[in-house]
Design an enzyme around this catalytic site. Structure first.
Site, PDB file in Angstrom:
ATOM      1  N   CYS A  33       0.833  -1.210   0.000  1.00  0.00           N
ATOM      2  CA  CYS A  33       0.000   0.000   0.000  1.00  0.00           C
ATOM      3  C   CYS A  33       0.866   1.259   0.000  1.00  0.00           C
ATOM      4  O   CYS A  33       1.483   1.593   1.010  1.00  0.00           O
ATOM      5  CB  CYS A  33      -0.918  -0.057   1.223  1.00  0.00           C
ATOM      6  SG  CYS A  33      -1.729   1.488   1.633  1.00  0.00           S
ATOM      7  N   CYS A  36      -0.016   3.944   2.560  1.00  0.00           N
ATOM      8  CA  CYS A  36       0.373   3.514   3.914  1.00  0.00           C
ATOM      9  C   CYS A  36       1.823   3.910   4.201  1.00  0.00           C
ATOM     10  O   CYS A  36       2.161   4.341   5.306  1.00  0.00           O
ATOM     11  CB  CYS A  36       0.229   1.999   4.063  1.00  0.00           C
ATOM     12  SG  CYS A  36      -1.468   1.403   3.841  1.00  0.00           S
TER      13      CYS A  36
END
Length: 109
Positions: A33, A36
């Site tokens: 991600c 993230c």
């Protein structure tokens, strides 16, 4: 993972988060991600600055599907604040540090 955050898992979530005597910010994330990774340093800075008031843990959603499913995590990053075993705040997606700090103000004062 930053110096002021620790990993939690399906196995340790209850002890690390639900039974904590102070508010816990859980960063639901995954290695693939991109957003993230963008927010990780901000979360670590907040963890460092507020270590006395807030516990910050990270949960890899790929490795811990049970907890992710239990709390209905569909998009990451999701930041949930738990207090006395309950979700009291949920923040989805990336935001600049000042906005995130403002969102967390009730817990970090």
């Amino acid at each position: 993972m930053g110096a002021h955050t620790k990993d939690t898992s399906d196995a340790t979530f209850e002890a690390d988060v639900l039974k904590s005597d102070k508010p816990v910010l859980v960063d639901f994330w995954a290695p693939w991600c991109g957003p993230c990774k963008m927010i990780a340093p901000i979360i670590d800075e907040i963890a460092e600055a507020n270590a006395d008031k807030l516990t910050v843990v990270k949960l890899n959603t790929d490795d811990n599907p049970a907890t992710s499913a239990k709390y209905g995590i569909t998009g990451i990053p999701t930041l949930n604040v738990y207090q006395n075993g309950e979700v009291v705040k949920s923040i989805v997606g990336v935001m600049p540090k000042p906005k995130l700090v403002k969102e967390l103000e009730p817990f970090i004062g």
